[in-house]
Design a protein around this motif. Structure first.
Motif, PDB file in Angstrom:
ATOM      1  N   PHE A   1       0.834  -1.221   0.000  1.00 28.99           N
ATOM      2  CA  PHE A   1       0.000   0.000   0.000  1.00 28.99           C
ATOM      3  C   PHE A   1       0.864   1.266   0.000  1.00 28.99           C
ATOM      4  O   PHE A   1       0.511   2.257  -0.651  1.00 28.99           O
ATOM      5  N   LEU A   2       2.006   1.222   0.719  1.00 31.18           N
ATOM      6  CA  LEU A   2       2.892   2.402   0.721  1.00 31.18           C
ATOM      7  C   LEU A   2       3.447   2.657  -0.687  1.00 31.18           C
ATOM      8  O   LEU A   2       3.517   3.806  -1.131  1.00 31.18           O
ATOM      9  N   SER A   3       3.805   1.590  -1.401  1.00 26.47           N
ATOM     10  CA  SER A   3       4.316   1.769  -2.774  1.00 26.47           C
ATOM     11  C   SER A   3       3.227   2.317  -3.683  1.00 26.47           C
ATOM     12  O   SER A   3       3.485   3.135  -4.563  1.00 26.47           O
ATOM     13  N   LEU A   4       2.007   1.836  -3.460  1.00 26.37           N
ATOM     14  CA  LEU A   4       0.886   2.285  -4.286  1.00 26.37           C
ATOM     15  C   LEU A   4       0.645   3.787  -4.105  1.00 26.37           C
ATOM     16  O   LEU A   4       0.390   4.515  -5.075  1.00 26.37           O
ATOM     17  N   ALA A   5       0.748   4.260  -2.856  1.00 24.95           N
ATOM     18  CA  ALA A   5       0.544   5.690  -2.576  1.00 24.95           C
ATOM     19  C   ALA A   5       1.580   6.514  -3.347  1.00 24.95           C
ATOM     20  O   ALA A   5       1.269   7.596  -3.857  1.00 24.95           O
ATOM     21  N   LYS A   6       2.789   5.975  -3.459  1.00 19.74           N
ATOM     22  CA  LYS A   6       3.845   6.688  -4.207  1.00 19.74           C
ATOM     23  C   LYS A   6       3.588   6.619  -5.711  1.00 19.74           C
ATOM     24  O   LYS A   6       3.861   7.552  -6.442  1.00 19.74           O
ATOM     25  N   ALA A   7       3.057   5.478  -6.161  1.00 16.57           N
ATOM     26  CA  ALA A   7       2.864   5.281  -7.604  1.00 16.57           C
ATOM     27  C   ALA A   7       1.694   6.092  -8.159  1.00 16.57           C
ATOM     28  O   ALA A   7       1.675   6.417  -9.345  1.00 16.57           O
ATOM     29  N   PHE A   8       0.704   6.397  -7.308  1.00 11.37           N
ATOM     30  CA  PHE A   8      -0.466   7.161  -7.776  1.00 11.37           C
ATOM     31  C   PHE A   8      -0.651   8.426  -6.925  1.00 11.37           C
ATOM     32  O   PHE A   8      -1.684   8.584  -6.254  1.00 11.37           O
ATOM     33  N   PRO A   9       0.338   9.336  -6.968  1.00 10.45           N
ATOM     34  CA  PRO A   9       0.279  10.493  -6.062  1.00 10.45           C
ATOM     35  C   PRO A   9      -0.882  11.453  -6.371  1.00 10.45           C
ATOM     36  O   PRO A   9      -1.323  12.179  -5.482  1.00 10.45           O
ATOM     37  N   ASP A  10      -1.384  11.437  -7.589  1.00 10.07           N
ATOM     38  CA  ASP A  10      -2.453  12.390  -7.942  1.00 10.07           C
ATOM     39  C   ASP A  10      -3.759  12.091  -7.223  1.00 10.07           C
ATOM     40  O   ASP A  10      -4.535  12.990  -6.932  1.00 10.07           O
ATOM     41  N   ARG A  11      -4.029  10.799  -6.972  1.00  4.45           N
ATOM     42  CA  ARG A  11      -5.313  10.474  -6.338  1.00  4.45           C
ATOM     43  C   ARG A  11      -5.170   9.919  -4.923  1.00  4.45           C
ATOM     44  O   ARG A  11      -6.163   9.808  -4.206  1.00  4.45           O
ATOM     45  N   CYS A  12      -3.962   9.526  -4.520  1.00  2.00           N
ATOM     46  CA  CYS A  12      -3.803   8.871  -3.206  1.00  2.00           C
ATOM     47  C   CYS A  12      -3.327   9.825  -2.120  1.00  2.00           C
ATOM     48  O   CYS A  12      -2.387  10.592  -2.323  1.00  2.00           O
ATOM     49  N   VAL A  13      -3.967   9.727  -0.961  1.00  2.00           N
ATOM     50  CA  VAL A  13      -3.551  10.491   0.215  1.00  2.00           C
ATOM     51  C   VAL A  13      -3.209   9.471   1.295  1.00  2.00           C
ATOM     52  O   VAL A  13      -4.033   8.628   1.650  1.00  2.00           O
ATOM     53  N   LEU A  14      -1.985   9.547   1.811  1.00  2.00           N
ATOM     54  CA  LEU A  14      -1.549   8.612   2.847  1.00  2.00           C
ATOM     55  C   LEU A  14      -1.919   9.179   4.216  1.00  2.00           C
ATOM     56  O   LEU A  14      -1.598  10.321   4.525  1.00  2.00           O
ATOM     57  N   ILE A  15      -2.615   8.355   5.002  1.00  2.00           N
ATOM     58  CA  ILE A  15      -3.112   8.809   6.306  1.00  2.00           C
ATOM     59  C   ILE A  15      -2.464   7.960   7.404  1.00  2.00           C
ATOM     60  O   ILE A  15      -2.471   6.728   7.323  1.00  2.00           O
ATOM     61  N   ASP A  16      -1.935   8.615   8.434  1.00  3.68           N
ATOM     62  CA  ASP A  16      -1.333   7.883   9.559  1.00  3.68           C
ATOM     63  C   ASP A  16      -2.456   7.360  10.457  1.00  3.68           C
ATOM     64  O   ASP A  16      -3.137   8.132  11.128  1.00  3.68           O
ATOM     65  N   GLY A  17      -2.641   6.033  10.463  1.00  4.51           N
ATOM     66  CA  GLY A  17      -3.734   5.420  11.217  1.00  4.51           C
ATOM     67  C   GLY A  17      -3.404   5.122  12.674  1.00  4.51           C
ATOM     68  O   GLY A  17      -4.249   4.611  13.408  1.00  4.51           O
ATOM     69  N   ASN A  18      -2.179   5.440  13.110  1.00  4.56           N
ATOM     70  CA  ASN A  18      -1.779   5.159  14.500  1.00  4.56           C
ATOM     71  C   ASN A  18      -2.177   6.305  15.424  1.00  4.56           C
ATOM     72  O   ASN A  18      -1.360   6.796  16.213  1.00  4.56           O
ATOM     73  N   ARG A  19      -3.408   6.765  15.287  1.00  2.40           N
ATOM     74  CA  ARG A  19      -3.896   7.877  16.117  1.00  2.40           C
ATOM     75  C   ARG A  19      -5.337   7.567  16.528  1.00  2.40           C
ATOM     76  O   ARG A  19      -5.878   6.539  16.156  1.00  2.40           O
ATOM     77  N   THR A  20      -5.948   8.494  17.274  1.00  2.00           N
ATOM     78  CA  THR A  20      -7.331   8.229  17.677  1.00  2.00           C
ATOM     79  C   THR A  20      -8.258   8.366  16.462  1.00  2.00           C
ATOM     80  O   THR A  20      -7.906   9.015  15.469  1.00  2.00           O
ATOM     81  N   ILE A  21      -9.436   7.787  16.588  1.00  2.00           N
ATOM     82  CA  ILE A  21     -10.426   7.851  15.504  1.00  2.00           C
ATOM     83  C   ILE A  21     -10.725   9.314  15.151  1.00  2.00           C
ATOM     84  O   ILE A  21     -10.785   9.683  13.981  1.00  2.00           O
ATOM     85  N   ASP A  22     -10.880  10.175  16.169  1.00  2.00           N
ATOM     86  CA  ASP A  22     -11.210  11.583  15.920  1.00  2.00           C
ATOM     87  C   ASP A  22     -10.078  12.335  15.225  1.00  2.00           C
ATOM     88  O   ASP A  22     -10.323  13.143  14.332  1.00  2.00           O
ATOM     89  N   GLN A  23      -8.843  12.055  15.642  1.00  2.00           N
ATOM     90  CA  GLN A  23      -7.706  12.746  15.004  1.00  2.00           C
ATOM     91  C   GLN A  23      -7.634  12.400  13.518  1.00  2.00           C
ATOM     92  O   GLN A  23      -7.426  13.266  12.673  1.00  2.00           O
ATOM     93  N   ILE A  24      -7.818  11.126  13.207  1.00  2.00           N
ATOM     94  CA  ILE A  24      -7.740  10.687  11.807  1.00  2.00           C
ATOM     95  C   ILE A  24      -8.893  11.300  11.016  1.00  2.00           C
ATOM     96  O   ILE A  24      -8.709  11.831   9.919  1.00  2.00           O
ATOM     97  N   ALA A  25     -10.098  11.245  11.613  1.00  2.00           N
ATOM     98  CA  ALA A  25     -11.280  11.773  10.908  1.00  2.00           C
ATOM     99  C   ALA A  25     -11.122  13.257  10.615  1.00  2.00           C
ATOM    100  O   ALA A  25     -11.534  13.729   9.548  1.00  2.00           O
ATOM    101  N   SER A  26     -10.523  14.003  11.523  1.00  2.00           N
ATOM    102  CA  SER A  26     -10.437  15.449  11.265  1.00  2.00           C
ATOM    103  C   SER A  26      -9.434  15.731  10.142  1.00  2.00           C
ATOM    104  O   SER A  26      -9.625  16.669   9.378  1.00  2.00           O
ATOM    105  N   GLU A  27      -8.407  14.906   9.994  1.00  2.00           N
ATOM    106  CA  GLU A  27      -7.493  15.105   8.852  1.00  2.00           C
ATOM    107  C   GLU A  27      -8.229  14.804   7.531  1.00  2.00           C
ATOM    108  O   GLU A  27      -8.127  15.547   6.558  1.00  2.00           O
ATOM    109  N   ILE A  28      -9.009  13.718   7.530  1.00  2.00           N
ATOM    110  CA  ILE A  28      -9.718  13.331   6.300  1.00  2.00           C
ATOM    111  C   ILE A  28     -10.807  14.347   5.951  1.00  2.00           C
ATOM    112  O   ILE A  28     -11.094  14.595   4.773  1.00  2.00           O
ATOM    113  N   ALA A  29     -11.365  14.972   6.990  1.00  2.00           N
ATOM    114  CA  ALA A  29     -12.458  15.943   6.778  1.00  2.00           C
ATOM    115  C   ALA A  29     -12.039  17.121   5.911  1.00  2.00           C
ATOM    116  O   ALA A  29     -12.891  17.794   5.310  1.00  2.00           O
TER     117      ALA A  29
END
Ligand code: ADP
Ligand code: TYD
Length: 201
Positions: free
Chosen positions: A170-198
């Motif tokens: 998945f990390l390689s894929l994020a690099k291979a398709f940078p125009d559509r892929c956003v890499l999100i750090d999932g080692n955080r609380t549900i709320d912290q992750i959701a606010s980044e995606i928001a």
């Protein structure tokens, strides 16, 4: 704004279902016309295939057979659910799509990526507009996933080494398709992750 096709990807237990539902709810609250769907599944025929691929022994299907089954399920999902929604101007939020096949079938049990790509080109030919790839520690994710005991654990049952290979895929894929892929750090609380995606509404 025109309808978008948005997908969530990552290893088992990384928080895709939680975050994709939160994001869909947020978009709905903002007045976006949308459907929420998931793979494998999302249409009646694809849900039947889901049962075949997610249950039973790990050696039930070879990776090659899985490529065919997941692609068949995706074709039905695309024909019956995704494309009609997009054509009607409805945004589609989907938990997993073709990137999962690229990684789970393309890079775990031999290098089958060119076969995955060829079949995708021939039978699917559609990429998402935006893809969130949730990255996290496979040991923690696996613990979360197996704790659910969903009965659909065939891929979790391949073990930690398999999940680590998936993470790198998945990390390689994020690099291979940078125009559509956003890499999100999932080692955080549900709320912290959701606010980044928001930020991507
Ligand atoms: P996935 O769809 O990627 O398999 P889920 O969203 O179903 O992951 O999450 C797996 C489990 O972990 C669920 O029980 C969920 O409530 C929990 N979970 C999800 N995100 C987090 C997080 N950021 N921190 C702690 N637990 C989480
Ligand atoms: P999912 O229900 O999203 O499981 P989880 O919540 O554990 O992430 O997906 C089911 C499993 O199917 C998951 O282990 C990944 C696998 N899968 C593939 O191997 N190839 C594919 O193309 C797709 C869509 C899923």
């Amino acid at each position: 704004m025109s309808a978008r096709f948005i997908t969530f990807e990552g290893i088992d237990g990384s928080g895709k279902s939680t975050q994709s539902r939160r994001f869909a709810d947020l978009l709905r609250d903002q007045g976006t016309d949308l459907i929420f769907t998931r793979e494998p599944g999302g249409s009646a025929g694809a849900e039947e295939i889901r049962n075949l691929v997610l249950t039973g022994e790990t050696d039930r299907w070879s990776a090659e057979t899985e490529i065919l089954l997941f692609t068949a399920a995706r074709r039905d999902h695309l024909e019956k659910t995704i494309q009609p929604a997009l054509d009607a101007g409805t945004t589609v939020v989907c938990d997993r799509f073709a990137d999962s096949t690229r990684v789970y079938q393309g890079a775990t049990r031999g290098d089958l990526r060119s076969k995955v790509d060829a079949l995708h080109e021939l039978m699917i030919g559609r990429e998402p507009d935006l893809t969130f790839i949730i990255d996290m520690d496979p040991a923690v994710a696996l613990e979360r996933g197996l704790a659910r005991k969903s009965g659909e654990d065939r891929f979790e049952d391949f073990g930690l080494g398999f999940q680590e290979t998936l993470r790198h895929g998945f990390l390689s894929l994020a690099k291979a398709f940078p125009d559509r892929c956003v890499l999100i750090d999932g080692n955080r609380t549900i709320d912290q992750i959701a606010s980044e995606i928001a930020a991507y509404t």
